[in-house]
Design a protein around this motif. Sequence first.
Motif, PDB file in Angstrom:
ATOM      1  N   ARG A  11       0.908  -1.184   0.004  1.00  0.00           N
ATOM      2  CA  ARG A  11      -0.101  -0.047   0.011  1.00  0.00           C
ATOM      3  C   ARG A  11       0.879   1.153   0.260  1.00  0.00           C
ATOM      4  O   ARG A  11       0.487   2.303  -0.726  1.00  0.00           O
ATOM      5  CB  ARG A  11      -0.786   0.072   1.100  1.00  0.00           C
ATOM      6  CG  ARG A  11      -2.000   1.303   1.248  1.00  0.00           C
ATOM      7  CD  ARG A  11      -3.191   0.966   2.025  1.00  0.00           C
ATOM      8  NE  ARG A  11      -3.928  -0.246   1.421  1.00  0.00           N
ATOM      9  CZ  ARG A  11      -4.744  -0.201   0.690  1.00  0.00           C
ATOM     10  NH1 ARG A  11      -4.636   0.689  -0.088  1.00  0.00           N
ATOM     11  NH2 ARG A  11      -5.197  -1.475   0.343  1.00  0.00           N
ATOM     12  N   TYR A  14       2.267   1.766  -3.420  1.00  0.00           N
ATOM     13  CA  TYR A  14       1.042   2.316  -4.295  1.00  0.00           C
ATOM     14  C   TYR A  14       0.803   3.566  -4.145  1.00  0.00           C
ATOM     15  O   TYR A  14       0.505   4.324  -5.087  1.00  0.00           O
ATOM     16  CB  TYR A  14      -0.406   1.301  -4.185  1.00  0.00           C
ATOM     17  CG  TYR A  14      -1.438   1.743  -4.718  1.00  0.00           C
ATOM     18  CD1 TYR A  14      -1.587   1.196  -6.106  1.00  0.00           C
ATOM     19  CD2 TYR A  14      -2.519   2.481  -4.053  1.00  0.00           C
ATOM     20  CE1 TYR A  14      -2.887   1.740  -6.888  1.00  0.00           C
ATOM     21  CE2 TYR A  14      -3.522   3.092  -4.928  1.00  0.00           C
ATOM     22  CZ  TYR A  14      -3.658   2.536  -6.320  1.00  0.00           C
ATOM     23  OH  TYR A  14      -4.718   2.984  -7.041  1.00  0.00           O
ATOM     24  N   SER A  17       3.056   6.037  -5.582  1.00  0.00           N
ATOM     25  CA  SER A  17       3.606   6.044  -7.050  1.00  0.00           C
ATOM     26  C   SER A  17       2.996   7.242  -7.589  1.00  0.00           C
ATOM     27  O   SER A  17       1.932   7.743  -7.287  1.00  0.00           O
ATOM     28  CB  SER A  17       2.935   4.826  -7.695  1.00  0.00           C
ATOM     29  OG  SER A  17       2.927   3.789  -6.758  1.00  0.00           O
ATOM     30  N   GLN A  22      -0.237   4.181 -10.927  1.00  0.00           N
ATOM     31  CA  GLN A  22      -1.539   3.854  -9.990  1.00  0.00           C
ATOM     32  C   GLN A  22      -2.439   3.306 -11.068  1.00  0.00           C
ATOM     33  O   GLN A  22      -3.113   2.203 -10.691  1.00  0.00           O
ATOM     34  CB  GLN A  22      -1.993   4.811  -9.104  1.00  0.00           C
ATOM     35  CG  GLN A  22      -1.125   5.138  -7.982  1.00  0.00           C
ATOM     36  CD  GLN A  22      -1.697   6.374  -6.931  1.00  0.00           C
ATOM     37  OE1 GLN A  22      -2.544   6.755  -7.417  1.00  0.00           O
ATOM     38  NE2 GLN A  22      -0.890   6.400  -6.023  1.00  0.00           N
ATOM     39  N   LEU A  25      -1.411  -0.008 -12.093  1.00  0.00           N
ATOM     40  CA  LEU A  25      -1.806  -1.069 -10.974  1.00  0.00           C
ATOM     41  C   LEU A  25      -2.976  -1.445 -10.894  1.00  0.00           C
ATOM     42  O   LEU A  25      -3.541  -2.592 -10.545  1.00  0.00           O
ATOM     43  CB  LEU A  25      -1.048  -0.530  -9.677  1.00  0.00           C
ATOM     44  CG  LEU A  25       0.470  -0.619  -9.549  1.00  0.00           C
ATOM     45  CD1 LEU A  25       0.974   0.288  -8.543  1.00  0.00           C
ATOM     46  CD2 LEU A  25       0.908  -1.922  -9.429  1.00  0.00           C
TER      47      LEU A  25
END
Length: 86
Positions: A11, A14, A17, A22, A25
Motif C-alpha cells: 500500500r 502504491y 507512485s 497507479q 496497478l
Amino acid sequence: MYAVNLTAEARRFYESSDAALQRKLDRSFDLLAQTPRRHPNIKPLKGRLAGAFRFRLGDYRVVYVIDDASRTVTVVNIANRRDAYD
C-alpha cells in the motif's frame, strides 16, 4: 471473483507512485480479481518464494499469494524488478 488486499508495504508503494503507475496497478488488480493464475504476465515463483505468484507490469513486479478458501489475493510486494524478490 477474488478480493484483492494489499499489505502495508504494498500500500505504501502504491500510494507513493505517480498517477500513471497507479492506473496500471489498478488494471492489474482488476485482472487479478478475475483470473489470478491465468495471464501471460503471471508466473508462479520458485525457491524461497514458492507458492507465490508475480505479475509483470513493465519494469515493476507485483508479488502476491492466493487463498482459494477465502477467495482472496494478497499483494505482498510491489517493486522495481531488481528489488522485487529481495
